[in-house]
Design an enzyme around this catalytic site. Structure first.
Site, PDB file in Angstrom:
ATOM      1  N   ASP A  54       1.100  -1.530  -0.289  1.00 33.73           N
ATOM      2  CA  ASP A  54       0.314   0.085   0.040  1.00 33.73           C
ATOM      3  C   ASP A  54       0.578   0.702  -0.284  1.00 33.73           C
ATOM      4  O   ASP A  54       0.152   2.426  -0.630  1.00 33.73           O
ATOM      5  CB  ASP A  54      -1.224  -0.041   1.019  1.00 33.73           C
ATOM      6  CG  ASP A  54      -1.457   1.754   1.101  1.00 33.73           C
ATOM      7  OD1 ASP A  54      -2.892   1.613   0.304  1.00 33.73           O
ATOM      8  OD2 ASP A  54      -1.856   1.973   2.635  1.00 33.73           O
ATOM      9  N   GLU A 125      -1.985  -5.160  -3.327  1.00 33.93           N
ATOM     10  CA  GLU A 125      -1.010  -5.059  -2.859  1.00 33.93           C
ATOM     11  C   GLU A 125      -0.063  -5.732  -1.805  1.00 33.93           C
ATOM     12  O   GLU A 125       1.252  -5.218  -1.944  1.00 33.93           O
ATOM     13  CB  GLU A 125      -1.921  -4.009  -1.729  1.00 33.93           C
ATOM     14  CG  GLU A 125      -2.808  -2.875  -1.962  1.00 33.93           C
ATOM     15  CD  GLU A 125      -3.331  -2.060  -0.837  1.00 33.93           C
ATOM     16  OE1 GLU A 125      -4.445  -0.768  -0.719  1.00 33.93           O
ATOM     17  OE2 GLU A 125      -3.356  -2.570   0.653  1.00 33.93           O
TER      18      GLU A 125
END
Length: 187
Positions: A54, A125
């Site tokens: 992320d 992610e």
């Protein structure tokens, strides 16, 4: 994980892992890891990689947007948030057909029904985090993957559009001080 599956997913994502355990962990949902723990088998899930991914995704997207000419914090934030939201990440994952490689475990049907978008987004992610670690934190390598994976979404961002929006905002006659008269100073 089967060596054929590893080879296939590496082909799909456009990155060859030096340490395959990074890829395997990125594809391991917490539900699968919990099932393995119940069988007294050690298995690491994707969550730490997803958190790292992320942050790396945010950095890569910000760099891309700045390269495209977006320089204001507000514009960067708005575009970045649109590009990194769960629906966009899930669409990228669907386009890449990575669903079949995610290790979910026996209860997977319920997980897919209730949280497919989140599972796919977290896995994307986690893959970014895994590539970052496997490449010895080479942001350039990860950025190339992000640009390839998000190509349709990133094509929408064009420098000319940003410049045009900026010109319209700066030269908007309704906001021009000349229509309201000269500013008055204090006496």
């Amino acid at each position: 994980m089967d060596p054929v599956d590893i080879s296939e997913i590496e082909q799909i994502i456009g990155y060859h892992f030096f340490e395959k355990q990074h890829l395997i962990r990125a594809l391991t949902h917490p539900a699968y890891a919990n099932e393995m723990l119940q069988q007294n088998k050690r298995c690491m899930d994707q969550m730490a990689y997803s958190t790292l991914g992320d942050a790396v995704l945010k950095t890569g997207l910000i760099l891309f947007l700045m390269e495209k000419g977006i320089q204001s914090k507000g514009q960067i934030t708005q575009e970045k948030e649109r590009l990194e939201d769960n629906p966009t990440l899930a669409n990228v994952a669907r386009r890449m057909h990575i669903r079949k490689y995610i290790r979910l475990g026996r209860g997977e049907k319920g997980l897919w029904r209730d949280g497919e978008e989140t599972i796919l987004a977290d896995t994307m992610e986690a893959l970014i985090g895994a590539i970052f670690l496997d490449s010895d934190a080479a942001l350039g390598v990860v950025k190339q993957c992000i640009e390839a994976w998000f190509e349709p979404e990133l094509k929408r961002v064009k420098k000319e559009i940003i410049v045009e929006k900026t010109k319209k905002r700066v030269f908007n006659p309704l906001l021009s001080s000349s229509r309201r008269g000269q500013p008055k100073g204090r006496k």
